[in-house]
Enzyme design. Structure first.
Site, mmCIF file in Angstrom:
data_model
loop_
_atom_site.group_PDB
_atom_site.id
_atom_site.type_symbol
_atom_site.label_atom_id
_atom_site.label_comp_id
_atom_site.label_asym_id
_atom_site.label_seq_id
_atom_site.Cartn_x
_atom_site.Cartn_y
_atom_site.Cartn_z
ATOM 1 N N CYS A 72 31.247 60.485 73.053
ATOM 2 C CA CYS A 72 30.927 59.169 73.618
ATOM 3 C C CYS A 72 29.424 59.051 73.833
ATOM 4 O O CYS A 72 28.745 60.057 74.068
ATOM 5 C CB CYS A 72 31.634 58.956 74.961
ATOM 6 S SG CYS A 72 33.437 58.870 74.854
ATOM 7 N N GLN A 259 44.205 52.581 61.977
ATOM 8 C CA GLN A 259 43.207 52.277 62.993
ATOM 9 C C GLN A 259 43.344 53.229 64.175
ATOM 10 O O GLN A 259 44.447 53.584 64.588
ATOM 11 C CB GLN A 259 43.340 50.824 63.465
ATOM 12 C CG GLN A 259 43.011 49.795 62.394
ATOM 13 C CD GLN A 259 41.532 49.729 62.049
ATOM 14 O OE1 GLN A 259 40.718 50.515 62.540
ATOM 15 N NE2 GLN A 259 41.174 48.794 61.187
ATOM 16 N N ASP A 365 38.804 44.186 54.011
ATOM 17 C CA ASP A 365 38.707 45.180 55.089
ATOM 18 C C ASP A 365 38.197 46.499 54.509
ATOM 19 O O ASP A 365 38.953 47.462 54.379
ATOM 20 C CB ASP A 365 40.080 45.352 55.752
ATOM 21 C CG ASP A 365 40.050 46.349 56.908
ATOM 22 O OD1 ASP A 365 38.963 46.605 57.453
ATOM 23 O OD2 ASP A 365 41.118 46.896 57.247
ATOM 24 N N CYS A 412 33.628 47.599 59.662
ATOM 25 C CA CYS A 412 33.375 48.696 60.601
ATOM 26 C C CYS A 412 31.910 49.124 60.546
ATOM 27 O O CYS A 412 31.557 50.185 61.064
ATOM 28 C CB CYS A 412 34.297 49.879 60.330
ATOM 29 S SG CYS A 412 34.187 50.531 58.655
#
Length: 457
Positions: A72, A259, A365, A412
């Site tokens: 993160c 996903q 996509d 993305c």
């Protein structure tokens, strides 16, 4: 703030300083760690005036300290402010790289900020000097595996397995030749894929079985490449997720692309289809269709659907998923006629585009590389029709071919979306009618987004 979660400051002479750990509006002290002609990199040492958006990170492994987890980057920033940073990044990329401004900014798609990560690749390392096993993400800016004992972006039941998994691997004969565990969680099943470089002994296999039985884990083994993945034990329910709004169930293998965030994926599919607006008399093409995550829901609304994907194995899986859902659908909710094709979409040409036939609407996509060849082929046809200088001649059969009236592009990578948007708007005859972010990966720098393009005329 940039997408690496670094605060951006400037010296009096205008030189940019990227400060790891600093937030916009803060007054801080920092130590410079790298100097270049145009910029410097620094690390936060003290905060003298704190941002109102700074929050205490939930995870003890997050931070700037030695050995901090690199999974993160934004846990110190309030969740809604993270979304604002990503929205700004999307708009900046569209303008600076593509010279495109959306007519409408879509409301950001948000969901749970914790426990959302149903897909993850965890590194495994036996540290001989310490005689212990580490399992987790890599440390910040390092190839070493972080000493993780909990992880709050993983589902709680998976976070609770980090220490038991370390003990399990430590007890295996193969502990030095198991470099990775991949998580793939469905709606009902939690699967773990163990990558092993040497054959497992009968004793190791039994330990995996016992662990799986105790913790409700479905074990898969991967001795070589992704195509070698197989169940440790046959039988039991399949790994799958549902899109209940469309009555669709999607079985998948743990190494198939799905996903990461199932909560967001359901909302993403719903919004994409609402924006696409397919009607029962229309034909739709779903480019980069994968397992059919968008294709099958589209087939509940359109009249005819073509799904195109680069991987022949994924196309076979998509066909199988389509057949299963078609067989289980009520008669009044039968799926539209749906076909799939395997094709290298990074080598798309105008001639191939024409050969695939006219479609009223497209859903695109792509992976991080974007859809440059596909968009370039579309632009080439438009440039030829308007008689642009240096335009290539129209391919055979293009006289009756028509471009899609609407394109919904799920991205993305905002940089490749911006590049492709520039081509669509400035060379293919479209306008960008809407765009917005999708917070698929809270607390990370990953930016998922969606844009809508309509024929300008």
């Amino acid at each position: 703030m940039d997408l690496d979660a670094q605060g951006i400051a400037r010296r009096p002479d205008g030189k940019v300083v990227f400060i790891d750990g600093a937030l916009p509006g803060e007054l801080v002290s920092a130590t410079v760690t790298k100097r270049k002609n145009q910029w410097e990199a620094a690390t936060l040492t003290a905060v003298h005036r704190e941002s109102s958006q700074r929050v205490a990170p939930r995870c003890p492994h997050f931070g700037l300290h030695q050995g901090a987890c690199g999974g993160c980057k934004m846990q110190h920033l309030e969740a809604s402010a993270q979304v604002a940073v990503k929205q700004r990044a999307l708009e900046d990329n569209l303008w600076h790289l593509g010279k495109v401004r959306p007519e409408v900014i879509l409301r950001a798609i948000e969901g749970p900020a914790w426990g959302y990560r149903y897909r993850a690749r965890l590194s495994v390392r036996y540290v001989q000097k310490k005689n212990e096993v580490l399992i987790g993400f890599h440390e910040r800016k390092s190839r070493y595996v972080a000493d993780m004992r909990e992880c709050h972006v993983l589902p709680p039941q998976v976070s609770a397995l980090l220490l038991p998994l370390r003990a399990l691997i430590m007890g295996l004969e193969a502990r030095e030749t198991c470099p990775q565990i991949e998580l793939a969680a469905g709606d009902e099943i939690t699967a773990l894929v163990l990558r092993h470089l040497e054959p497992l002994s009968d004793g190791d296999r039994q330990q995996l079985r016992d662990f799986g039985a105790r913790h409700g884990i479905q074990w898969w083994l991967q001795p070589k490449g992704p195509d070698t993945v197989h169940r440790l034990e046959e039988g039991g329910p399949p790994l799958a997720y549902a899109l209940p709004e469309f009555g669709i169930a999607m079985p998948f293998k743990p190494t198939d692309f799905t996903q990461v965030n199932p909560h967001i994926n359901r909302v993403l599919v719903t919004r994409a289809l609402r924006l696409l607006g397919a009607q029962r008399h229309e034909r739709v093409i779903d480019w980069f269709c994968g397992l059919g995550n968008f294709t099958l829901p589209i087939a509940t609304q359109a009249g005819q659907v073509l799904g195109v994907e680069g991987s022949a194995a994924l196309v076979a899986r998509a066909r199988q998923n389509c057949e299963q859902n078609q067989a289980s659908a009520p008669a009044h909710q039968a799926l539209a006629a749906t076909e799939f094709a395997a094709r290298n979409l990074f080598d798309m040409t105008a001639a191939q585009l024409v050969a695939d036939g006219t479609a009223d609407r497209w859903l695109v996509d792509p992976p991080r590389e974007g859809a440059f060849a596909l968009v370039k082929a579309l632009a080439a046809i438009h440039q030829a029709r308007i008689g642009a200088e240096d335009a290539e001649p129209l391919p055979p059969g293009a006289e009756g071919w028509q471009p899609p009236r609407r394109i919904v592009y799920v991205s993305c990578n905002p940089a490749t979306l911006a590049r492709d948007a520039g081509l669509l708007v400035h060379q293919a005859g479209y306008r960008c009618s809407a765009a917005g972010v999708v917070n698929m990966f809270p607390h990370t720098a990953h930016v998922e987004s969606m844009a809508v393009f309509d024929l300008a005329n």
